[in-house]
Scaffold this active site. Structure first.
Site, short mmCIF file in Angstrom:
data_model
loop_
_atom_site.label_atom_id
_atom_site.label_comp_id
_atom_site.label_asym_id
_atom_site.label_seq_id
_atom_site.Cartn_x
_atom_site.Cartn_y
_atom_site.Cartn_z
CE LYS A 13 -3.60 -2.78 2.01
NZ LYS A 13 -4.84 -2.86 2.77
CG HIS A 97 -6.75 -3.12 -2.90
ND1 HIS A 97 -7.35 -2.42 -1.88
CD2 HIS A 97 -6.10 -4.15 -2.31
CE1 HIS A 97 -7.06 -2.99 -0.73
NE2 HIS A 97 -6.30 -4.05 -0.96
CB SER A 217 -6.71 -9.66 9.09
OG SER A 217 -7.24 -8.35 9.17
P1 13P Z 1 -4.22 -6.54 5.56
O1 13P Z 1 -3.44 -7.83 5.37
O2 13P Z 1 -3.43 -5.47 6.21
O3 13P Z 1 -5.55 -6.80 6.18
O4 13P Z 1 -4.53 -5.98 4.07
C1 13P Z 1 -5.11 -6.81 3.15
C2 13P Z 1 -5.07 -6.16 1.82
O5 13P Z 1 -5.79 -5.22 1.55
C3 13P Z 1 -4.12 -6.70 0.84
O6 13P Z 1 -4.36 -6.20 -0.43
#
Ligand code: 13P
Length: 259
Positions: A13, A97, A217
């Site tokens: 991200k 996404h 998660s």
């Molecule tokens: P998390 O693993 O932090 O929940 O994020 C998931 C995600 O959006 C991966 O693209």
């Protein structure tokens, strides 16, 4: 028994400077960089792709971006094309996404254009789908997910080679960054529905070849049970991909339990 290679894709991200990205790779154990059992991918911000291309050269870890624009070039201020990503060392790109759908108003039509642009250029798309908590509570959300898959891939002449290149990630929005993982059996059920739908659209062979990921998660403590589910071929991981030790552990466990 599936012959599909397990996948661990990190989605960083909007995290890490180029220097932090280089430090991350330097801190990865050699066993992670060299392993071949798992397809390991790091999807980084555009600004880190240059240093990561260099830092990951000679390793088994592949590089991905988190978005692209479907036009090959032109007056699209702020955008980046598939060709630019390829030239920066990317093999993969995340498309659709939920954060892009929510904060940047990306819809299924745009997502579909991006999937096509990626495939045509030689980039491997990671198409993301998933429902919000409200949609889940209301019921009937499965239809929305199948629709996202169908529209995301619409108009594609899905060749066997494409089926090997496309990754589809089911990421329930309520499980992203919340610490609430979707039940393993429920994630498996949804991915099974997606695979059945793909079989209806493209035939059983292509559907069986496509790899389906779960995201939301995912952590080293959850991956072993998740990857042992028959329909879960891997994970798209946000928070737990930001630390070298936990990313390496995810890759190691996916190889141990998923292969
Ligand atoms: P998390 O693993 O932090 O929940 O994020 C998931 C995600 O959006 C991966 O693209």
């Amino acid at each position: 028994m599936s012959q599909r290679q397990p996948v661990i894709a990190g989605n960083w991200k909007m995290h890490k400077s180029p220097a932090e990205s280089r430090d991350f790779v330097a801190a990865l154990p050699e066993s992670c960089r060299r392993q071949e059992a798992v397809q390991a991918i790091l999807c980084a911000p555009f600004t880190s792709l240059g240093v990561l291309q260099e830092a990951l050269s000679g390793s088994q870890i592949q590089l991905g971006a988190q978005n692209l624009y479907h036009a090959p070039q032109g007056a699209f201020t702020g955008e980046v094309s598939a060709g630019m990503l390829l030239a920066s060392g990317c093999s993969h790109v995340i498309i659709g996404h939920s954060e892009r759908r929510e904060y940047f108003q990306e819809n299924d039509v745009l997502v579909n254009l991006k999937v096509k642009a990626a495939l045509e250029s030689g980039l491997n798309p990671i198409l993301c789908v998933g429902e919000s908590l409200g949609e889940r509570e209301q019921g009937g959300f499965e239809a929305k997910i199948l629709n996202q898959v169908e529209l995301g891939l619409s108009g594609l002449n899905l060749l066997p080679t494409h089926a090997e290149r496309i990754l589809i990630a089911y990421e329930p929005i309520w499980a992203i960054g919340t610490g609430k993982t979707c039940d393993d059996s429920e994630a498996n059920r949804i991915l099974g529905l997606i695979r059945q739908h793909l079989a209806r659209l493209y035939g059983q062979d292509r559907a069986s070849a496509l790899r389906l990921l779960y995201g939301g998660s995912v952590k080293p403590e959850t991956i072993a049970a998740q990857i042992q589910q028959p329909e879960i071929d891997g994970a798209l991981v946000g928070g737990a991909s930001l630390e070298p030790a936990s990313f390496a552990e995810l890759v190691q466990l996916a190889g141990q339990y998923g292969a």
